[in-house]
Design a protein around this motif. Sequence first.
Motif, PDB file in Angstrom:
ATOM      1  N   PRO A 131       0.839  -1.207   0.000  1.00  0.00           N
ATOM      2  CA  PRO A 131       0.000   0.000   0.000  1.00  0.00           C
ATOM      3  C   PRO A 131       0.871   1.253   0.000  1.00  0.00           C
ATOM      4  O   PRO A 131       1.888   1.321   0.703  1.00  0.00           O
TER       5      PRO A 131
ATOM      6  N   GLY B 270       2.805   3.543  -7.865  1.00  0.00           N
ATOM      7  CA  GLY B 270       2.369   4.686  -7.077  1.00  0.00           C
ATOM      8  C   GLY B 270       2.754   5.986  -7.759  1.00  0.00           C
ATOM      9  O   GLY B 270       3.352   6.005  -8.834  1.00  0.00           O
TER      10      GLY B 270
ATOM     11  N   SER C  67       0.581   5.661   0.018  1.00  0.00           N
ATOM     12  CA  SER C  67      -0.330   6.769   0.271  1.00  0.00           C
ATOM     13  C   SER C  67      -0.622   7.544  -1.002  1.00  0.00           C
ATOM     14  O   SER C  67       0.177   7.578  -1.935  1.00  0.00           O
ATOM     15  N   ASN C  68      -1.776   8.181  -0.988  1.00  0.00           N
ATOM     16  CA  ASN C  68      -2.231   8.929  -2.155  1.00  0.00           C
ATOM     17  C   ASN C  68      -3.220   9.971  -1.670  1.00  0.00           C
ATOM     18  O   ASN C  68      -4.100   9.671  -0.871  1.00  0.00           O
TER      19      ASN C  68
ATOM     20  N   ASP D 162      -5.593   4.769  -0.743  1.00  0.00           N
ATOM     21  CA  ASP D 162      -4.224   4.324  -0.975  1.00  0.00           C
ATOM     22  C   ASP D 162      -4.082   3.548  -2.281  1.00  0.00           C
ATOM     23  O   ASP D 162      -4.912   2.705  -2.615  1.00  0.00           O
ATOM     24  N   ASN D 163      -2.993   3.851  -2.991  1.00  0.00           N
ATOM     25  CA  ASN D 163      -2.644   3.055  -4.164  1.00  0.00           C
ATOM     26  C   ASN D 163      -2.025   1.735  -3.733  1.00  0.00           C
ATOM     27  O   ASN D 163      -1.604   1.571  -2.587  1.00  0.00           O
ATOM     28  N   ASN D 164      -1.946   0.816  -4.686  1.00  0.00           N
ATOM     29  CA  ASN D 164      -1.254  -0.444  -4.467  1.00  0.00           C
ATOM     30  C   ASN D 164      -0.175  -0.636  -5.520  1.00  0.00           C
ATOM     31  O   ASN D 164      -0.395  -0.369  -6.703  1.00  0.00           O
TER      32      ASN D 164
ATOM     33  N   HIS E 242      -6.342   0.450  -6.002  1.00  0.00           N
ATOM     34  CA  HIS E 242      -6.517   1.186  -4.755  1.00  0.00           C
ATOM     35  C   HIS E 242      -7.194   0.296  -3.717  1.00  0.00           C
ATOM     36  O   HIS E 242      -8.053  -0.513  -4.036  1.00  0.00           O
ATOM     37  N   ARG E 243      -6.778   0.446  -2.483  1.00  0.00           N
ATOM     38  CA  ARG E 243      -7.425  -0.173  -1.329  1.00  0.00           C
ATOM     39  C   ARG E 243      -7.284  -1.692  -1.315  1.00  0.00           C
ATOM     40  O   ARG E 243      -6.342  -2.236  -1.872  1.00  0.00           O
TER      41      ARG E 243
ATOM     42  N   THR F  29       5.552   8.959  -1.280  1.00  0.00           N
ATOM     43  CA  THR F  29       5.301   7.671  -1.929  1.00  0.00           C
ATOM     44  C   THR F  29       6.620   6.972  -2.226  1.00  0.00           C
ATOM     45  O   THR F  29       6.762   5.763  -1.989  1.00  0.00           O
TER      46      THR F  29
ATOM     47  N   ASP G  43      -0.829   8.451 -10.606  1.00  0.00           N
ATOM     48  CA  ASP G  43      -0.807   7.740  -9.327  1.00  0.00           C
ATOM     49  C   ASP G  43      -0.519   6.249  -9.513  1.00  0.00           C
ATOM     50  O   ASP G  43      -0.357   5.531  -8.522  1.00  0.00           O
TER      51      ASP G  43
ATOM     52  N   GLN H 197       7.959   5.488   0.926  1.00  0.00           N
ATOM     53  CA  GLN H 197       7.222   4.298   1.338  1.00  0.00           C
ATOM     54  C   GLN H 197       7.605   3.079   0.509  1.00  0.00           C
ATOM     55  O   GLN H 197       7.791   1.987   1.041  1.00  0.00           O
TER      56      GLN H 197
END
Length: 330
Positions: free
Chosen positions: A5, A32, A7-8, A14-16, A228-229, A38, A67, A41
């Motif tokens: 995951p 991402g 951040s976005n 959240d992106n994956n 996402h998610r 990002t 993204d 992360q």
Amino acid sequence: MERIPLSNSAFEGDNNAYLFSDGTETVLIDTGDWMATTREQLEAALAERDLAFADVDRIFLTHWHHDHCGLAGEIQAESGAEVYVHAADAPLVEGDEDAWNAMHDRQKRYFEEWGMPEDDQAALLERMVDGETTVETPTVTAFEDGETFAVADTELEVVHTSGHAAGLSMFRAEFDGQRQVFSGDALLPVYTPNVGGADVRVDRPLERYLRALQEIVDAGYDRAWPGHRDPIDDPADRARHIIDHHEERSWRVLDALDRLGPCDTWTVSADLFGDLEGIHILHGPGESYAHLEHLERAGTVVREGTEYRLADGVADELAASDEERWTLEY
């Protein structure tokens, strides 16, 4: 395969990025966005697995939106990784100036046709252009629908799912004894991906997206890994839910025209979504346009210049149908 995951700030959550590192190479699906947080992360997640950007061998991108592809250029610069994306999106990912100019020209034409106020147009175009200039672009290898790639102990098959983006692609795979799919933004667990505004190059965006959703239903996947998610454990059920959502939205568009009379796309968008800010200034009228265009081809809506009205007799049918819903064809 591991989900990372990232951040976005976008509303989708959240992106994956998906990591394959249990074979002889290191592979990512999506990277991402290009933001510093990002990057930190993703670097940290790779470091936990004794990996770095320099170790990445290949990157598969679901589509051109920043993204999802924002770090591809930076990773390639450090590792020489081969970056793959659908041929329709390849010029945008590579930063081809002619492709971006054509995109902006088309956006401007649509903004005028939709009735978007000039101040909103200027703010929106400035936001999008600023984002493009901050991205280090990669050199890409284009793929087409149906191509396959051996990754670790599985095979990825490209499933082109145009609608949200011209080159949006899923990757079908079988592992853990299940039929699985990396669905990008074609299938999301919470939000419905925007059609009409997210990529103005797509012809008949709602028709194409509805067809892609039905193909997901028919495929019988056991699990979807979205852009996402969290993972989706019943992809067919989620796809059917989104189809129903678009049928309901088309009903609301017809109801708006019935109440407001002939009006432009911006007015329909305001009725559906209210006041919009940020990127939603693009998504609201884009979504409204996708539905109006679909209903126009179905013969229930007539376009006259930049305005739309109900076709003759449709208002009576709406009144007679009460709470029934018309099925969208695609």
